[in-house]
Design an enzyme around this catalytic site. Sequence first.
Site, PDB file in Angstrom:
ATOM      1  N   ASP A  78       0.820  -1.208   0.000  1.00  0.00           N
ATOM      2  CA  ASP A  78       0.000   0.000   0.000  1.00  0.00           C
ATOM      3  C   ASP A  78       0.854   1.258   0.000  1.00  0.00           C
ATOM      4  OD1 ASP A  78       0.773  -0.691   2.689  1.00  0.00           O
ATOM      5  OD2 ASP A  78      -0.592   0.853   3.417  1.00  0.00           O
ATOM      6  N   GLU A 145       0.155  -1.183   5.578  1.00  0.00           N
ATOM      7  CA  GLU A 145       1.211  -0.800   6.515  1.00  0.00           C
ATOM      8  C   GLU A 145       1.055   0.650   6.961  1.00  0.00           C
ATOM      9  OE1 GLU A 145       5.219   0.957   7.550  1.00  0.00           O
ATOM     10  OE2 GLU A 145       3.809   1.468   5.956  1.00  0.00           O
ATOM     11  N   GLU A 146       0.622   1.506   6.038  1.00  0.00           N
ATOM     12  CA  GLU A 146       0.622   2.943   6.294  1.00  0.00           C
ATOM     13  C   GLU A 146      -0.479   3.395   7.249  1.00  0.00           C
ATOM     14  OE1 GLU A 146       3.007   4.652   5.528  1.00  0.00           O
ATOM     15  OE2 GLU A 146       3.913   4.050   3.632  1.00  0.00           O
ATOM     16  N   ASP A 169      12.000  -1.316   3.376  1.00  0.00           N
ATOM     17  CA  ASP A 169      11.112  -0.167   3.583  1.00  0.00           C
ATOM     18  C   ASP A 169      11.845   1.027   4.185  1.00  0.00           C
ATOM     19  OD1 ASP A 169       8.806   1.308   3.603  1.00  0.00           O
ATOM     20  OD2 ASP A 169       8.001   0.413   5.422  1.00  0.00           O
ATOM     21  N   HIS A 456       5.363  10.567   1.841  1.00  0.00           N
ATOM     22  CA  HIS A 456       4.046  10.921   2.372  1.00  0.00           C
ATOM     23  C   HIS A 456       3.616  12.325   1.981  1.00  0.00           C
ATOM     24  CE1 HIS A 456       4.270   7.713   5.846  1.00  0.00           C
ATOM     25  NE2 HIS A 456       4.562   7.234   4.650  1.00  0.00           N
TER      26      HIS A 456
END
Length: 482
Positions: A78, A145-146, A169, A456
Amino acid sequence: MELLNTLQPERVFYYFQEISRIPRGSGHTQKISAYLMEFARNHGLEAAQDSAGNVVILKEGTEGYEHSPVVILQGHSDMVCEKKPGSSHDFQTEGLDLILEGDFLSARDTTLGGDDGIAVAYMLAILESRDIPHPPLEAVITADEEIGLLGAGALDLSALKGRRLINLDSEEEGHLLCGCAGGMTARCGIPVRFGAVSGCWYEITISGLQGGHSGSEIHKNRANSNLLAGRLLYRLGQRVEYVLSELSGGTKDNAIPRETRMLVGIDSDEKELLKETLRELQEELRGEYRGTEEGLILTAEEKGAGTEPALHPTSLQKVIFFLMNVPNGVEKMSGVIPGLVETSSNLGILCLNPEELSAAVSVRSSVGSAKAALGDRICYLTEFLGGEFHTEGAYPAWEFREQSPLRDKMTEVYRDMYGTEPAVEVIHAGLECGLFYDGLPDLDCVSIGPDILDIHTTEERLSVSSAGRVYEYLLRVLRELR
């Protein structure tokens, strides 16, 4: 964007482009999960998919590595979905519009999803290969995950055989991450009452902020637009009689919010005083955040006169009290590891609903008791104001191991390839390694990744050359793990 076909490593960027065509925002990973299962079938690889959308793909060791210990390669499918104001991009139905400028790959008006799309691309390139030497592999691609490491939290770890895990990651080349903070999302709901009020209405917007990752960038003096909203409302109340009808800011609890808007009603003769108050506060804030937030803007747009639902005065004071007192930012630095943020919080989402002020706070700490204590403070504040509090998506810290053969081997390989030592670090951001470390006895784990800037945010960009170097490094590490 066929230009990606010219980039090296070719298959890595082929797969990065492929998954960038698939909508894969957190909470909407069904399509990418299905794509991964189809990939496994097309390449004759054993794979499993669970109800959370996690996918595990197995590949036997190549010749000479058949009996080597299993290695887990791990990343998440994701991505954080942010777009620039005015963008019509629909993350649930549209893929990304990739842009290549020099060495950097980005997406038009949106986040890129390099976090963690590059990990998925690395794994698929390795899994399809016939000439890359490697031990038996378990490629673990988690979902969601986010939004609290939800996929990893739901994964049945008992099926995994590997006890050496390379997480993909991280976002800084040359850094071997060997520990991270634990975290959770604190959900607050404070009841409010509305009544019809007549006045002259203005939409006030706080914008122009950098935003960023609430773990890795919480210490970089970046303003939180939701916190500034509380300060603005308090200041406004000292100068102008007003009512509040709407308030919202931020979209992700783990992203520092860049923009918050509110709708306030005032008497028409106080228009200039409202604008003067905003100008004064804007100047003060730009001074306080000199070096990081000079682009901060406070604007007021007139929306006309009329009657709107607005907060009862007592409810308004509760909202302001919460915003002026909720913990936010760095709470404590580590006393053991110099420069490491130990404990922090981020008021990432704020929304005024007809019945409550809803808030989501990301709480992080590498010390479990400190994480719990900070959660208790937010809980006490919420309940003091008559609200309800609960937590979700809690995940444990990944503790630094004094003895790590995997870290030693990866350090040795890096030294041989580049003639210098990698940085071995513990970080404040959350990684899924903590959940794997907590659930797999004696797990030896290291996290790596290429240079990805401004994750992000809509300014996110991936260094193409760094992605290539990290891929070659990963292949060399796998070759050495016979």
